[in-house]
Design an enzyme around this catalytic site. Structure first.
Site, mmCIF file in Angstrom:
data_model
loop_
_atom_site.group_PDB
_atom_site.id
_atom_site.type_symbol
_atom_site.label_atom_id
_atom_site.label_comp_id
_atom_site.label_asym_id
_atom_site.label_seq_id
_atom_site.Cartn_x
_atom_site.Cartn_y
_atom_site.Cartn_z
ATOM 1 N N MET A 30 0.851 -1.192 0.000
ATOM 2 C CA MET A 30 0.000 0.000 0.000
ATOM 3 C C MET A 30 0.888 1.243 0.000
ATOM 4 O O MET A 30 0.453 2.334 0.340
ATOM 5 C CB MET A 30 -0.935 -0.011 1.215
ATOM 6 N N GLY A 31 2.159 1.054 -0.368
ATOM 7 C CA GLY A 31 3.056 2.194 -0.496
ATOM 8 C C GLY A 31 3.586 2.687 0.831
ATOM 9 O O GLY A 31 3.519 2.003 1.841
ATOM 10 N N TYR A 32 4.122 3.914 0.803
ATOM 11 C CA TYR A 32 4.832 4.512 1.928
ATOM 12 C C TYR A 32 5.908 3.514 2.389
ATOM 13 O O TYR A 32 5.940 3.055 3.518
ATOM 14 C CB TYR A 32 3.884 4.897 3.074
ATOM 15 N N HIS A 37 9.301 -3.449 3.243
ATOM 16 C CA HIS A 37 8.867 -3.700 1.854
ATOM 17 C C HIS A 37 10.082 -4.035 0.982
ATOM 18 O O HIS A 37 10.027 -4.903 0.110
ATOM 19 C CB HIS A 37 8.203 -2.457 1.265
ATOM 20 N N GLY A 147 5.035 -9.940 3.873
ATOM 21 C CA GLY A 147 5.798 -9.781 5.117
ATOM 22 C C GLY A 147 5.130 -10.531 6.258
ATOM 23 O O GLY A 147 3.903 -10.563 6.367
ATOM 24 N N VAL A 176 11.165 -6.960 9.469
ATOM 25 C CA VAL A 176 12.353 -6.100 9.599
ATOM 26 C C VAL A 176 12.079 -5.138 10.760
ATOM 27 O O VAL A 176 10.979 -4.588 10.874
ATOM 28 C CB VAL A 176 12.621 -5.313 8.300
ATOM 29 N N LEU A 184 9.057 -2.502 11.690
ATOM 30 C CA LEU A 184 8.812 -1.410 10.749
ATOM 31 C C LEU A 184 7.367 -1.464 10.276
ATOM 32 O O LEU A 184 6.822 -2.535 10.011
ATOM 33 C CB LEU A 184 9.749 -1.516 9.545
ATOM 34 N N SER A 185 6.770 -0.280 10.192
ATOM 35 C CA SER A 185 5.393 -0.179 9.713
ATOM 36 C C SER A 185 5.192 1.216 9.152
ATOM 37 O O SER A 185 5.749 2.192 9.684
ATOM 38 C CB SER A 185 4.425 -0.383 10.891
HETATM 39 O O1 PAF Z 1 -0.152 -5.828 3.493
HETATM 40 C C1 PAF Z 1 -0.594 -4.906 2.792
HETATM 41 O O2 PAF Z 1 0.060 -3.881 2.580
HETATM 42 C C2 PAF Z 1 -1.974 -5.035 2.164
HETATM 43 O O3 PAF Z 1 -2.859 -5.689 3.005
HETATM 44 C C3 PAF Z 1 -1.950 -5.698 0.780
HETATM 45 C C4 PAF Z 1 -1.457 -7.119 0.839
HETATM 46 C C5 PAF Z 1 -1.061 -4.876 -0.162
HETATM 47 C C6 PAF Z 1 -3.362 -5.719 0.183
HETATM 48 O O4 PAF Z 1 -3.889 -4.455 0.048
#
Ligand code: PAF
Length: 281
Positions: A30-32, A37, A147, A176, A184-185
């Site tokens: 979902m970015g950021y 990631h 993750g 991580v 991390l979040s």
């Molecule tokens: O883990 C996430 O960031 C979200 O739940 C995902 C897997 C991208 C689905 O929107």
């Protein structure tokens, strides 16, 4: 690295890569982006695949009172990090591209979603499995990377892939952490400096619980109580859940006699953090 917004463009590019004999990896996000990631990307790259990263804040996995509109977004910075990490293609669709008309189909995995985050976030996992299956159909990856911070999500997606015969390998990637242990979040940016300091209690309580299990403690209730006590006495965090469950199927039992997931969700102010440890016994 290209950034595309249309499903047709992703299909064209991935078909071309497949024709060239490349395997396709999907890193759904979902970015950021943060190092968590990028660890998914790193693992995908090691396996020599064409790496597609989706960046899409999926509205249908947020409840009405959750943080969809304030979820952090920064495509420019994400693109820079993704490029440096070796992502080959970013898929960044608009909400209207993913949900052009009212969605009447929902993918639901039973049982695994009826615990932990599924209880405090009703409908959340149906939103996740629905968007992940759409992404799987769009990108048609050979492998997809998730993750382990969202361990329940990983188990649910793995089950969906088995049940619906997606020809995709679901690969879990370890959490991580910051130097002090905080997982991390993307939501960590919302913590005040005081909450950020206090939040270290989460990983510390998990490590203590793990040590107790290694020393022979087998009572689930005693482990959960220890964690709750530490969090409530050492921080202002409000516990949503602290649970020890089977790491394989999330079933609950009174004693530990198989690999377990120690999972927790705690709110600091308006920011809800999750963390977990898997302990092999
Ligand atoms: O883990 C996430 O960031 C979200 O739940 C995902 C897997 C991208 C689905 O929107």
């Amino acid at each position: 690295m290209e950034i595309v917004e249309k499903i047709s463009e992703v299909r064209e590019i991935t078909a071309e890569m497949r024709r060239k004999g490349l395997k396709i990896a999907l890193v759904p996000t979902m970015g950021y982006l943060h190092q968590g990631h990028l660890a998914l990307v790193k693992q995908a790259k090691q396996e020599g695949t064409f790496v597609v990263m989706s960046i899409f804040v999926n509205p249908i996995q947020f409840g009405p009172n959750e943080d969809f509109s304030r979820y952090p977004r920064d495509l420019e910075h994400d693109a820079q990090l993704a490029r440096e990490a070796g992502v080959d293609l970013i898929f960044h669709p608009a909400v209207e591209e993913m949900y052009p008309q009212k969605n009447r189909t929902t993918v639901q995995v039973s049982e695994l979603g009826n615990a932990l985050c599924g209880l405090s976030r009703p409908g959340h996992f149906n939103g996740v499995t629905t968007v992940v299956s759409k992404l799987f159909h769009i990108v048609q990856p050979d492998r997809a990377y998730f993750g382990q911070k969202d361990y329940q999500q990983y188990l649910i997606v793995r089950q969906m892939v088995r049940d619906l015969n997606f020809p995709i390998e679901v690969i879990p990637v370890p959490i991580v952490r910051e130097a002090d242990g905080l997982a991390l979040s993307s939501r960590n940016v919302f913590l005040t400096p005081e909450q950020r300091q206090e939040a270290v209690v989460l990983s510390q309580s998990l490590i203590e619980a793990e040590t107790l299990i290694r020393q022979g403690e087998r009572s689930v209730a005693r482990i959960e109580d220890k964690i709750r006590e530490k969090i409530t006495t050492q921080s202002s965090g409000i516990i949503d859940y602290v649970e020890v469950r089977s790491a394989e199927n999330l079933e609950k039992s009174a004693t530990i006699n198989e690999p377990v997931l120690i999972a927790l969700a705690v709110k600091f102010g308006t920011t809800r953090l999750i963390d977990n440890y898997v302990v092999e016994v």
